[in-house]
Motif scaffolding. Structure first.
Motif, PDB file in Angstrom:
ATOM      1  N   SER A  85       0.802  -1.071   0.087  1.00  0.00           N
ATOM      2  CA  SER A  85      -0.070  -0.158   0.113  1.00  0.00           C
ATOM      3  C   SER A  85       0.822   1.179   0.006  1.00  0.00           C
ATOM      4  O   SER A  85       0.607   2.295  -0.699  1.00  0.00           O
ATOM      5  N   SER A  86       1.813   1.367   0.690  1.00  0.00           N
ATOM      6  CA  SER A  86       2.716   2.460   0.998  1.00  0.00           C
ATOM      7  C   SER A  86       3.429   2.805  -0.415  1.00  0.00           C
ATOM      8  O   SER A  86       3.450   3.834  -0.852  1.00  0.00           O
ATOM      9  N   SER A 135       0.580   3.980  -3.452  1.00  0.00           N
ATOM     10  CA  SER A 135       0.126   5.395  -3.097  1.00  0.00           C
ATOM     11  C   SER A 135       1.361   6.162  -3.294  1.00  0.00           C
ATOM     12  O   SER A 135       1.170   7.388  -3.905  1.00  0.00           O
ATOM     13  N   SER A 183      -4.518   7.577   0.058  1.00  0.00           N
ATOM     14  CA  SER A 183      -5.164   6.302   0.460  1.00  0.00           C
ATOM     15  C   SER A 183      -6.618   6.466  -0.512  1.00  0.00           C
ATOM     16  O   SER A 183      -7.028   5.385  -0.898  1.00  0.00           O
ATOM     17  N   LEU A 223      -4.519  -1.964   0.082  1.00  0.00           N
ATOM     18  CA  LEU A 223      -4.604  -1.228   1.432  1.00  0.00           C
ATOM     19  C   LEU A 223      -5.503  -2.206   2.050  1.00  0.00           C
ATOM     20  O   LEU A 223      -6.552  -3.068   1.396  1.00  0.00           O
ATOM     21  N   SER A 270      -8.639   0.344   6.172  1.00  0.00           N
ATOM     22  CA  SER A 270      -8.670   1.735   5.497  1.00  0.00           C
ATOM     23  C   SER A 270      -9.792   2.074   4.649  1.00  0.00           C
ATOM     24  O   SER A 270     -10.374   3.316   4.639  1.00  0.00           O
TER      25      SER A 270
END
Length: 212
Positions: free
Chosen positions: A5-6, A9, A16, A47, A51
């Motif tokens: 995810s990090s 994005s 997010s 994610l 989230s």
């Protein structure tokens, strides 16, 4: 397989929330809203489900936010008929419709998403109805603005009624083309000339009748 995810994005420079909405757009196009699960959104966006729930509350919240973003994108994408006010009325219509169709050819997923959602069971949800109505009202208002100088430059109840009818027809044309584009690959722009010819012929017919 879920993406990190990090890195996803950050690499795209997106929040997010935007990453989730991009994933939702892709999944709705592929599976439809009913076939999209929170687990799919999590895998597609990279994610965690927490989230998704944090930003949108539930799956319908994702859809409502996606529609709202689509409205903003359509508003930015579509030219305003007033951008072509220096042209004669029929030429103004053709220039505006050509520009609008060229925009849709670049991003056909906008109307495809709208049409897909508008006929599904989720269409009755209040949040969905409100945004879909805003998008369709904006399109209708644009058509009225494009057609009024041709058929009702001086007002008149019958003339204005005709403009309203033709605006509905124009909006229905683009709705139908979203399906044709998806199934047959026909571009929006390919239908500009036939539609403008139809409007031009109707305008000439009405002018001839007034001169009799």
């Amino acid at each position: 397989m879920a993406r990190d995810s990090s890195s996803a994005s950050t690499a795209a420079g997106l929040s997010s929330r935007e990453v989730i909405l991009n994933a939702a757009r892709a999944l709705v196009g592929e599976k439809g809203y009913d076939g999209m699960a929170i687990s799919d959104l999590s895998a597609q966006s990279g994610l965690p489900p927490s989230s998704i729930y944090y930003h949108f509350g539930n799956k319908l919240g994702v859809l409502a936010a996606l529609l709202e973003r689509t409205f903003d994108e359509l508003h930015a994408l579509f030219p305003n008929p007033s951008s072509f006010d220096e042209l004669a009325p029929l030429d103004r219509l053709e220039a505006w419709f050509s520009a609008a169709c060229a925009s849709l050819d670049r991003r056909p997923d906008y109307l495809q998403l709208l049409v897909a959602i508008s006929v599904g069971p989720q269409k009755d949800a209040e949040a969905v109805q409100a945004t879909v109505r805003r998008i369709r009202d904006y399109a209708h208002t644009s058509w009225v603005a494009a057609l009024t100088p041709i058929f009702a430059p001086n007002g008149g109840k019958n003339n204005e009624a005709l403009v309203q009818q033709l605006a509905v027809l124009g909006r229905a044309l683009t709705d139908g083309l979203s399906v044709t584009n998806s199934f047959d690959g026909m571009s929006y722009s390919s239908q500009v000339a036939p539609f403008v010819a139809l409007i031009r012929g109707l305008a000439e017919q009405r002018t001839a009748k007034r001169k009799r």
